[in-house]
Design a protein around this motif. Structure first.
Motif, PDB file in Angstrom:
ATOM      1  N   PHE A   1       0.430  -1.547   0.192  1.00 34.25           N
ATOM      2  CA  PHE A   1      -0.511   0.284   0.215  1.00 34.25           C
ATOM      3  C   PHE A   1       1.058   1.108  -0.304  1.00 34.25           C
ATOM      4  CE2 PHE A   1      -4.243  -1.417   1.931  1.00 34.25           C
ATOM      5  CZ  PHE A   1      -4.340  -2.681   0.705  1.00 34.25           C
ATOM      6  N   HIS A   2       0.125   2.217  -0.733  1.00 30.79           N
ATOM      7  CA  HIS A   2       1.613   3.921  -0.752  1.00 30.79           C
ATOM      8  C   HIS A   2      -0.089   4.542  -0.817  1.00 30.79           C
ATOM      9  CE1 HIS A   2       4.555   1.491  -2.761  1.00 30.79           C
ATOM     10  NE2 HIS A   2       3.473   0.733  -2.668  1.00 30.79           N
ATOM     11  N   VAL A   3       0.140   6.061  -0.067  1.00 27.38           N
ATOM     12  CA  VAL A   3      -0.360   6.359   0.090  1.00 27.38           C
ATOM     13  C   VAL A   3       0.294   7.931  -0.078  1.00 27.38           C
ATOM     14  CG1 VAL A   3      -2.186   8.557   2.027  1.00 27.38           C
ATOM     15  CG2 VAL A   3      -1.768   6.000   2.651  1.00 27.38           C
ATOM     16  N   PHE A   4      -0.801   9.017  -0.658  1.00 28.48           N
ATOM     17  CA  PHE A   4       0.071  10.508  -0.936  1.00 28.48           C
ATOM     18  C   PHE A   4      -1.560  10.975  -0.961  1.00 28.48           C
ATOM     19  CE2 PHE A   4       0.704   6.244  -4.383  1.00 28.48           C
ATOM     20  CZ  PHE A   4       2.206   6.844  -4.496  1.00 28.48           C
ATOM     21  N   GLN A   5      -0.718  12.548  -0.986  1.00 32.99           N
ATOM     22  CA  GLN A   5      -2.023  13.532  -0.233  1.00 32.99           C
ATOM     23  C   GLN A   5      -1.384  14.429  -1.143  1.00 32.99           C
ATOM     24  OE1 GLN A   5      -2.239  14.668   3.434  1.00 32.99           O
ATOM     25  NE2 GLN A   5      -4.479  13.058   3.725  1.00 32.99           N
ATOM     26  N   GLY A   6      -2.673  15.856  -1.093  1.00 32.88           N
ATOM     27  CA  GLY A   6      -2.475  16.832  -2.317  1.00 32.88           C
ATOM     28  C   GLY A   6      -3.165  17.463  -1.225  1.00 32.88           C
ATOM     29  N   ILE A   7      -2.956  18.759  -1.315  1.00 29.41           N
ATOM     30  CA  ILE A   7      -3.546  19.836   0.089  1.00 29.41           C
ATOM     31  C   ILE A   7      -3.729  21.119  -0.480  1.00 29.41           C
ATOM     32  CG2 ILE A   7      -3.738  21.340   2.345  1.00 29.41           C
ATOM     33  CD1 ILE A   7      -2.335  18.475   3.345  1.00 29.41           C
ATOM     34  N   THR A   8      -4.951  22.068  -1.114  1.00 27.17           N
ATOM     35  CA  THR A   8      -4.535  23.139  -1.342  1.00 27.17           C
ATOM     36  C   THR A   8      -5.383  24.143  -0.558  1.00 27.17           C
ATOM     37  OG1 THR A   8      -5.386  22.841  -3.902  1.00 27.17           O
ATOM     38  CG2 THR A   8      -5.670  24.505  -3.383  1.00 27.17           C
ATOM     39  N   LYS A   9      -4.931  25.250   0.223  1.00 30.45           N
ATOM     40  CA  LYS A   9      -5.581  26.317   1.104  1.00 30.45           C
ATOM     41  C   LYS A   9      -6.774  27.062   0.279  1.00 30.45           C
ATOM     42  CE  LYS A   9      -1.489  25.504   4.531  1.00 30.45           C
ATOM     43  NZ  LYS A   9      -2.337  25.211   5.093  1.00 30.45           N
ATOM     44  N   GLY A  10      -7.425  27.583   0.765  1.00 28.59           N
ATOM     45  CA  GLY A  10      -8.113  28.538   0.592  1.00 28.59           C
ATOM     46  C   GLY A  10      -8.931  29.424   1.395  1.00 28.59           C
ATOM     47  N   LYS A  11     -10.556  29.836   0.916  1.00 25.04           N
ATOM     48  CA  LYS A  11     -11.325  29.834   1.749  1.00 25.04           C
ATOM     49  C   LYS A  11     -13.080  29.374   1.173  1.00 25.04           C
ATOM     50  CE  LYS A  11     -11.606  34.799  -0.284  1.00 25.04           C
ATOM     51  NZ  LYS A  11     -11.271  36.224   0.402  1.00 25.04           N
ATOM     52  N   ILE A  12     -13.869  29.693   2.306  1.00 22.74           N
ATOM     53  CA  ILE A  12     -15.382  29.815   1.627  1.00 22.74           C
ATOM     54  C   ILE A  12     -15.775  31.074   1.289  1.00 22.74           C
ATOM     55  CG2 ILE A  12     -17.434  28.327   2.292  1.00 22.74           C
ATOM     56  CD1 ILE A  12     -15.005  26.066   2.395  1.00 22.74           C
ATOM     57  N   VAL A  13     -16.926  30.696   0.189  1.00 23.51           N
ATOM     58  CA  VAL A  13     -17.155  31.922  -0.790  1.00 23.51           C
ATOM     59  C   VAL A  13     -18.580  31.087  -0.956  1.00 23.51           C
ATOM     60  CG1 VAL A  13     -15.410  32.799  -0.945  1.00 23.51           C
ATOM     61  CG2 VAL A  13     -16.824  31.451  -2.696  1.00 23.51           C
ATOM     62  N   THR A  14     -19.738  32.658  -1.266  1.00 19.71           N
ATOM     63  CA  THR A  14     -21.170  32.067  -1.848  1.00 19.71           C
ATOM     64  C   THR A  14     -20.456  31.683  -3.188  1.00 19.71           C
ATOM     65  OG1 THR A  14     -22.286  33.959  -0.039  1.00 19.71           O
ATOM     66  CG2 THR A  14     -23.207  33.376  -1.912  1.00 19.71           C
ATOM     67  N   SER A  15     -21.578  30.783  -3.123  1.00 21.25           N
ATOM     68  CA  SER A  15     -21.516  29.929  -4.434  1.00 21.25           C
ATOM     69  C   SER A  15     -21.345  30.802  -5.766  1.00 21.25           C
ATOM     70  CB  SER A  15     -22.543  29.244  -4.378  1.00 21.25           C
ATOM     71  OG  SER A  15     -22.467  27.994  -5.818  1.00 21.25           O
TER      72      SER A  15
ATOM     73  N   ASP B   1     -22.118  21.698 -10.861  1.00 20.31           N
ATOM     74  CA  ASP B   1     -22.409  20.341 -10.891  1.00 20.31           C
ATOM     75  C   ASP B   1     -20.635  19.436 -10.726  1.00 20.31           C
ATOM     76  OD1 ASP B   1     -20.850  21.164 -12.600  1.00 20.31           O
ATOM     77  OD2 ASP B   1     -21.316  20.774 -14.609  1.00 20.31           O
ATOM     78  N   PHE B   2     -20.383  20.094  -9.851  1.00 17.82           N
ATOM     79  CA  PHE B   2     -18.662  19.294  -8.909  1.00 17.82           C
ATOM     80  C   PHE B   2     -19.080  19.598  -7.700  1.00 17.82           C
ATOM     81  CE2 PHE B   2     -14.449  18.075  -9.405  1.00 17.82           C
ATOM     82  CZ  PHE B   2     -14.910  16.856 -10.401  1.00 17.82           C
ATOM     83  N   GLY B   3     -19.290  18.756  -6.911  1.00 23.03           N
ATOM     84  CA  GLY B   3     -19.571  18.771  -5.580  1.00 23.03           C
ATOM     85  C   GLY B   3     -19.256  20.736  -4.588  1.00 23.03           C
ATOM     86  N   TRP B   4     -18.289  20.564  -4.908  1.00 25.40           N
ATOM     87  CA  TRP B   4     -18.621  22.228  -3.544  1.00 25.40           C
ATOM     88  C   TRP B   4     -17.443  23.040  -3.900  1.00 25.40           C
ATOM     89  CZ3 TRP B   4     -13.370  21.710  -2.958  1.00 25.40           C
ATOM     90  CH2 TRP B   4     -12.813  20.263  -2.256  1.00 25.40           C
ATOM     91  N   ASP B   5     -17.046  22.512  -5.747  1.00 24.12           N
ATOM     92  CA  ASP B   5     -16.593  23.066  -6.288  1.00 24.12           C
ATOM     93  C   ASP B   5     -16.651  25.041  -6.250  1.00 24.12           C
ATOM     94  OD1 ASP B   5     -14.750  21.483  -6.303  1.00 24.12           O
ATOM     95  OD2 ASP B   5     -14.829  21.628  -8.840  1.00 24.12           O
ATOM     96  N   SER B   6     -18.390  25.127  -6.444  1.00 26.91           N
ATOM     97  CA  SER B   6     -19.065  26.670  -6.557  1.00 26.91           C
ATOM     98  C   SER B   6     -17.827  27.620  -4.970  1.00 26.91           C
ATOM     99  CB  SER B   6     -19.932  26.951  -6.666  1.00 26.91           C
ATOM    100  OG  SER B   6     -20.629  25.853  -6.207  1.00 26.91           O
ATOM    101  N   ILE B   7     -18.180  26.173  -3.897  1.00 23.96           N
ATOM    102  CA  ILE B   7     -17.976  27.770  -2.684  1.00 23.96           C
ATOM    103  C   ILE B   7     -16.353  27.636  -1.691  1.00 23.96           C
ATOM    104  CG2 ILE B   7     -20.024  27.144  -2.277  1.00 23.96           C
ATOM    105  CD1 ILE B   7     -18.769  24.957  -0.491  1.00 23.96           C
ATOM    106  N   PHE B   8     -15.331  27.042  -3.234  1.00 27.32           N
ATOM    107  CA  PHE B   8     -14.321  26.773  -2.733  1.00 27.32           C
ATOM    108  C   PHE B   8     -12.899  27.345  -3.109  1.00 27.32           C
ATOM    109  CE2 PHE B   8      -9.505  25.246  -2.299  1.00 27.32           C
ATOM    110  CZ  PHE B   8      -9.859  25.791  -1.355  1.00 27.32           C
TER     111      PHE B   8
END
Length: 189
Positions: A124-138, A143-150
């Motif tokens: 088993f191998h684990v890889f992780q990616g992180i992007t910092k941001g903020k929550i905003v009004t949509s 049509d793709f999850g929470w993309d419009s509020i991040f």
């Protein structure tokens, strides 16, 4: 010889995005829509590894397979909703998720993708990616999850949903995780 790897997903949008992200690797990416139980846990690595164990059991040891788990964490809520974002979305919708942070000044968030991969030998191998941001009004398509509020810090004021796919993939949590995964595959092929 082109390596074949199974991606456990039934989400066509996610499959397309991952195929784009891994286009530089010589492999045949197939998908299986397996019904995997999701461990109720806050550790993203533990959740992804538990899903991978189930996938290996169902597909058979020796089948190269990976699972991907995505989370959205709010700094103000000490990491929640985290891995539960999918269920928050389903039961509350985007607008109510944004309203949860309304009383707080801190709207900072992190988008995190965790990939767990089992190779032909069963390691088993684990890889992780992180992007910092903020929550905003949509803003943008919903049509793709929470993309419009991040809104990522490095997006020049755009939400993921407002960005074109190529620009999004360069800075996204998923793009970062799959870059690490792709590099691993190229080095170990």
């Amino acid at each position: 010889m082109t390596k074949e790897i199974v991606f456990v997903t039934g989400n066509a949008n996610k499959l397309k995005e991952v195929q784009m992200l891994m286009s530089q690797v010589d492999l045949k990416l197939t998908n299986e829509a397996l019904d995997l139980e999701e461990l109720q846990e806050t550790s993203l690595e533990t959740i992804a590894t538990a899903k991978l164990e189930q996938a290996v059991k169902l597909l058979g040891k020796g089948t190269p397979v990976f699972v991907e788990d995505t989370a959205l964490t709010f700094d103000e809520f000490n990491g929640l909703p985290g891995a539960y974002i999918k269920w928050f979305l389903k039961s509350m919708g985007l607008e109510k998720i944004v309203k949860m942070l309304e009383p707080f000044e801190n709207k900072s968030a992190e988008a995190i993708t965790t990939i767990a991969y089992a190779d032909e030998q069963g390691a088993f191998h684990v890889f992780q990616g992180i992007t910092k941001g903020k929550i905003v009004t949509s803003r943008g398509p919903t049509d793709f999850g929470w993309d419009s509020i991040f809104e990522p810090l490095e997006s020049n004021g755009l939400t993921y949903a407002e960005m074109d796919k190529q620009s999004k993939n360069q800075i996204s949590h998923r793009g970062k995780a799959f870059q690490k995964f792709s590099s691993f595959l190229m080095e170990n092929n």
